[in-house]
Scaffold this active site. Sequence first.
Site, PDB file in Angstrom:
ATOM      1  N   ARG A 103       7.152   5.244   9.277  1.00 24.64           N
ATOM      2  CA  ARG A 103       6.690   3.943   9.441  1.00 24.64           C
ATOM      3  C   ARG A 103       7.316   2.853   8.675  1.00 24.64           C
ATOM      4  O   ARG A 103       7.796   3.469   7.713  1.00 24.64           O
ATOM      5  CB  ARG A 103       5.104   3.953   9.512  1.00 24.64           C
ATOM      6  CG  ARG A 103       4.663   3.946   8.059  1.00 24.64           C
ATOM      7  CD  ARG A 103       4.624   2.886   7.129  1.00 24.64           C
ATOM      8  NE  ARG A 103       3.740   3.038   5.851  1.00 24.64           N
ATOM      9  CZ  ARG A 103       3.943   2.489   4.779  1.00 24.64           C
ATOM     10  NH1 ARG A 103       5.199   1.958   4.700  1.00 24.64           N
ATOM     11  NH2 ARG A 103       3.260   2.710   3.878  1.00 24.64           N
TER      12      ARG A 103
ATOM     13  N   GLU B 262      -2.569  -3.995   7.222  1.00 30.97           N
ATOM     14  CA  GLU B 262      -2.212  -4.390   6.020  1.00 30.97           C
ATOM     15  C   GLU B 262      -0.777  -5.286   5.779  1.00 30.97           C
ATOM     16  O   GLU B 262      -0.617  -6.270   5.117  1.00 30.97           O
ATOM     17  CB  GLU B 262      -2.024  -3.167   5.010  1.00 30.97           C
ATOM     18  CG  GLU B 262      -1.420  -3.670   3.672  1.00 30.97           C
ATOM     19  CD  GLU B 262      -1.437  -2.481   2.618  1.00 30.97           C
ATOM     20  OE1 GLU B 262      -2.191  -1.554   2.676  1.00 30.97           O
ATOM     21  OE2 GLU B 262      -0.159  -2.213   2.112  1.00 30.97           O
TER      22      GLU B 262
ATOM     23  N   ARG C 252       3.040  -2.795  11.386  1.00 27.88           N
ATOM     24  CA  ARG C 252       3.630  -1.495  11.129  1.00 27.88           C
ATOM     25  C   ARG C 252       4.172  -0.757  12.213  1.00 27.88           C
ATOM     26  O   ARG C 252       3.565  -0.835  13.359  1.00 27.88           O
ATOM     27  CB  ARG C 252       2.270  -0.700  10.731  1.00 27.88           C
ATOM     28  CG  ARG C 252       1.514  -1.173   9.327  1.00 27.88           C
ATOM     29  CD  ARG C 252       2.490  -0.811   8.058  1.00 27.88           C
ATOM     30  NE  ARG C 252       2.179  -1.131   6.891  1.00 27.88           N
ATOM     31  CZ  ARG C 252       1.438  -0.298   5.767  1.00 27.88           C
ATOM     32  NH1 ARG C 252       1.389   0.659   6.156  1.00 27.88           N
ATOM     33  NH2 ARG C 252       1.289  -1.046   4.721  1.00 27.88           N
TER      34      ARG C 252
ATOM     35  N   CYS D  77       1.878  -5.184  -0.361  1.00 25.39           N
ATOM     36  CA  CYS D  77       1.553  -4.245  -1.309  1.00 25.39           C
ATOM     37  C   CYS D  77       3.029  -4.083  -1.862  1.00 25.39           C
ATOM     38  O   CYS D  77       3.838  -3.457  -1.377  1.00 25.39           O
ATOM     39  CB  CYS D  77       0.976  -2.633  -1.165  1.00 25.39           C
ATOM     40  SG  CYS D  77       0.821  -1.713  -2.475  1.00 25.39           S
TER      41      CYS D  77
ATOM     42  N   THR E 165       4.187  -1.584  -3.542  1.00 26.64           N
ATOM     43  CA  THR E 165       4.668  -0.227  -3.421  1.00 26.64           C
ATOM     44  C   THR E 165       5.431  -0.171  -2.134  1.00 26.64           C
ATOM     45  O   THR E 165       6.157   0.647  -2.063  1.00 26.64           O
ATOM     46  CB  THR E 165       3.557   0.804  -3.479  1.00 26.64           C
ATOM     47  OG1 THR E 165       2.821   0.510  -2.171  1.00 26.64           O
ATOM     48  CG2 THR E 165       2.632   0.633  -4.498  1.00 26.64           C
TER      49      THR E 165
ATOM     50  N   ARG F 296       7.938   4.657   5.166  1.00 26.23           N
ATOM     51  CA  ARG F 296       7.347   5.773   4.409  1.00 26.23           C
ATOM     52  C   ARG F 296       7.601   6.957   5.725  1.00 26.23           C
ATOM     53  O   ARG F 296       7.241   6.814   6.755  1.00 26.23           O
ATOM     54  CB  ARG F 296       5.784   5.620   4.428  1.00 26.23           C
ATOM     55  CG  ARG F 296       5.030   7.023   3.767  1.00 26.23           C
ATOM     56  CD  ARG F 296       3.632   6.657   3.339  1.00 26.23           C
ATOM     57  NE  ARG F 296       2.982   6.522   4.300  1.00 26.23           N
ATOM     58  CZ  ARG F 296       2.170   8.189   4.636  1.00 26.23           C
ATOM     59  NH1 ARG F 296       2.354   9.046   3.936  1.00 26.23           N
ATOM     60  NH2 ARG F 296       1.171   8.214   5.472  1.00 26.23           N
TER      61      ARG F 296
ATOM     62  N   ARG G 163      -0.233  13.013   0.094  1.00 25.93           N
ATOM     63  CA  ARG G 163      -1.438  12.366   0.592  1.00 25.93           C
ATOM     64  C   ARG G 163      -2.597  13.486   1.129  1.00 25.93           C
ATOM     65  O   ARG G 163      -1.984  14.372   1.682  1.00 25.93           O
ATOM     66  CB  ARG G 163      -1.247  11.291   1.381  1.00 25.93           C
ATOM     67  CG  ARG G 163      -0.516   9.976   0.708  1.00 25.93           C
ATOM     68  CD  ARG G 163      -0.333   8.807   1.610  1.00 25.93           C
ATOM     69  NE  ARG G 163       0.330   7.572   0.718  1.00 25.93           N
ATOM     70  CZ  ARG G 163       0.924   6.483   1.301  1.00 25.93           C
ATOM     71  NH1 ARG G 163       0.145   6.065   2.418  1.00 25.93           N
ATOM     72  NH2 ARG G 163       1.405   5.492   0.624  1.00 25.93           N
TER      73      ARG G 163
ATOM     74  N   GLU H  65      -3.923   7.752   3.089  1.00 31.99           N
ATOM     75  CA  GLU H  65      -3.970   7.777   1.608  1.00 31.99           C
ATOM     76  C   GLU H  65      -5.347   7.583   1.244  1.00 31.99           C
ATOM     77  O   GLU H  65      -6.341   7.192   1.633  1.00 31.99           O
ATOM     78  CB  GLU H  65      -3.571   6.145   1.171  1.00 31.99           C
ATOM     79  CG  GLU H  65      -3.355   5.855  -0.106  1.00 31.99           C
ATOM     80  CD  GLU H  65      -2.505   4.725  -0.270  1.00 31.99           C
ATOM     81  OE1 GLU H  65      -2.163   3.828   0.472  1.00 31.99           O
ATOM     82  OE2 GLU H  65      -1.660   4.821  -1.415  1.00 31.99           O
TER      83      GLU H  65
HETATM   84  P1  ADP Z   1       0.495   4.351   5.957  1.00 30.39           P
HETATM   85  O1  ADP Z   1       1.408   5.226   6.586  1.00 30.39           O
HETATM   86  O2  ADP Z   1       0.419   3.332   6.907  1.00 30.39           O
HETATM   87  O3  ADP Z   1       1.120   3.733   4.561  1.00 30.39           O
HETATM   88  P2  ADP Z   1      -1.899   6.045   5.450  1.00 30.39           P
HETATM   89  O4  ADP Z   1      -1.531   7.157   4.376  1.00 30.39           O
HETATM   90  O5  ADP Z   1      -3.186   5.537   5.647  1.00 30.39           O
HETATM   91  O6  ADP Z   1      -1.071   4.797   5.595  1.00 30.39           O
HETATM   92  O7  ADP Z   1      -1.602   6.893   6.871  1.00 30.39           O
HETATM   93  C1  ADP Z   1      -1.891   6.329   8.205  1.00 30.39           C
HETATM   94  C2  ADP Z   1      -2.376   7.136   9.225  1.00 30.39           C
HETATM   95  O8  ADP Z   1      -1.438   7.966   9.622  1.00 30.39           O
HETATM   96  C3  ADP Z   1      -3.424   8.298   8.774  1.00 30.39           C
HETATM   97  O9  ADP Z   1      -4.337   8.198   9.854  1.00 30.39           O
HETATM   98  C4  ADP Z   1      -2.591   9.392   8.869  1.00 30.39           C
HETATM   99  O10 ADP Z   1      -3.508  10.717   9.101  1.00 30.39           O
HETATM  100  C5  ADP Z   1      -1.633   9.246   9.739  1.00 30.39           C
HETATM  101  N1  ADP Z   1      -0.447  10.192   9.222  1.00 30.39           N
HETATM  102  C6  ADP Z   1       0.295  10.241   8.359  1.00 30.39           C
HETATM  103  N2  ADP Z   1       1.383  10.931   8.197  1.00 30.39           N
HETATM  104  C7  ADP Z   1       1.337  11.616   9.533  1.00 30.39           C
HETATM  105  C8  ADP Z   1       2.089  12.550  10.161  1.00 30.39           C
HETATM  106  N3  ADP Z   1       3.300  13.236   9.417  1.00 30.39           N
HETATM  107  N4  ADP Z   1       1.639  13.043  11.500  1.00 30.39           N
HETATM  108  C9  ADP Z   1       0.567  12.426  11.982  1.00 30.39           C
HETATM  109  N5  ADP Z   1      -0.178  11.487  11.506  1.00 30.39           N
HETATM  110  C10 ADP Z   1       0.023  11.138  10.138  1.00 30.39           C
HETATM  111  C1  CIR Z   2      -4.506   0.622  -4.837  1.00 28.96           C
HETATM  112  O1  CIR Z   2      -4.156  -0.073  -5.778  1.00 28.96           O
HETATM  113  O2  CIR Z   2      -4.771   1.745  -5.309  1.00 28.96           O
HETATM  114  C2  CIR Z   2      -4.588   0.502  -3.631  1.00 28.96           C
HETATM  115  N1  CIR Z   2      -4.401  -0.779  -3.318  1.00 28.96           N
HETATM  116  C3  CIR Z   2      -3.708   1.343  -2.735  1.00 28.96           C
HETATM  117  C4  CIR Z   2      -2.283   1.082  -3.134  1.00 28.96           C
HETATM  118  C5  CIR Z   2      -1.186   2.110  -3.000  1.00 28.96           C
HETATM  119  N2  CIR Z   2      -0.305   2.156  -2.389  1.00 28.96           N
HETATM  120  C6  CIR Z   2       0.646   3.053  -2.035  1.00 28.96           C
HETATM  121  O3  CIR Z   2       0.743   4.073  -2.852  1.00 28.96           O
HETATM  122  N3  CIR Z   2       1.796   2.967  -1.330  1.00 28.96           N
END
Ligand code: ADP
Ligand code: CIR
Length: 340
Positions: free
Chosen positions: A110, A209, A213, A255, A257, A264, A293, A298
């Site tokens: 993403r 966020e 995305r 964020c 990060t 990611r 994660r 997360e």
């Molecule tokens: P982000 O990717 O937006 O930083 P999250 O860690 O919250 O944040 O992940 C968002 C969603 O994507 C979650 O529901 C997670 O289970 C799903 N997800 C993350 N990686 C994978 C993957 N490799 N395959 C399927 N779903 C995934």
């Molecule tokens: C925190 O500060 O813990 C939350 N706002 C999540 C931030 C972490 N994001 C990340 O690692 N990509």
Amino acid sequence: MTALALPEGSNSLVKKHLSRKILTRLEHRKTDSGFTLAKAIRSGIKNPDSSIGIYAGDAQSYHTLSPLLDPIISEYHGFSKTCPHTSDITPIALPLIDPEGSYIRSTRIRVARNLKGFSFPCHMTLSQRKELEQNILVALRGLKDDLKGKYVSFEQMDDTAFQRLKKEGLTFEKGDRFQEAAGMNADFPKCRGVFHSDNNQLLAWVNEEDHLRIISLEKTSDISTVYNRLCRALPALNSRLDFAWDKTYGYLTSCPTNIGTAMRAGVHIRLERLASKKNLLQVLARRWNLQIRGTRGEKTRVENAIFDISNRQRLGISEFGIIQNLYKGLLAIIAAEKNL
Ligand code: ADP
Ligand code: CIR
């Protein structure tokens, strides 16, 4: 104690770097849209277990609050903003990591994007969110061939439809307590929604966020195909949308990060043996600059030994550099799992 005091015992980066001197320097600053230090650190104040604890409310925040954000950015990404950020989003061809599908369940990449000229999601009015959603919808309608799909608005979605999207891993939900405290959930579910291509391999989350995305995913270990889909979708969207970008910070996100590539790239991987050797897994992840994660995102837990392994660094590295590290790291992790 000032109203901007971060909680005792917090290990957040904002707590670490917000010295009295920086506080005095920044507490009266405001961006043109009215974003302040007090607003930026609301989440860190409310949540002592924050790891970062600060969000940007607009593109200008990165300059207005730079005495605080810069050290946080350097520590998180391991990179100081010394040279211009460069982006390299061109197609790749890497062999499959796990052709039998013995370990990797899915691959997901993403990127976050915000639109120039709009405040970021923790600092938007309802009318800005509406205008933004409309602009994004026009761009999404321009996607062609396998990228074309439909937008499902949260306001019009009933619970059955939401549960279906959730089960397929296509949707997001209302932000967690970190995002809530930051102001990201204002007016939820208004002007939020999910675009998914007809084959469910390209998604766009609107007004989560970040404004956007953009996600490419499939249930294989085929990083190249997943990445190359994103390489096609991004210029198509960029031809209709102007993304917030800075020559040293790269793509600008809520964020800190996420700035830089805002990417990611990761997999869901089942590691039955390494699940009981977490220290070894952490050593390998650190060696390749990867982050682990939980299965549902997360700050969630690992279920059924399914880890989410992805890049940690997003600034000071190109998109292709991220993919290379992930690829090599996953080969090393799978080799370790086999050897146990
Ligand atoms: P982000 O990717 O937006 O930083 P999250 O860690 O919250 O944040 O992940 C968002 C969603 O994507 C979650 O529901 C997670 O289970 C799903 N997800 C993350 N990686 C994978 C993957 N490799 N395959 C399927 N779903 C995934
Ligand atoms: C925190 O500060 O813990 C939350 N706002 C999540 C931030 C972490 N994001 C990340 O690692 N990509």
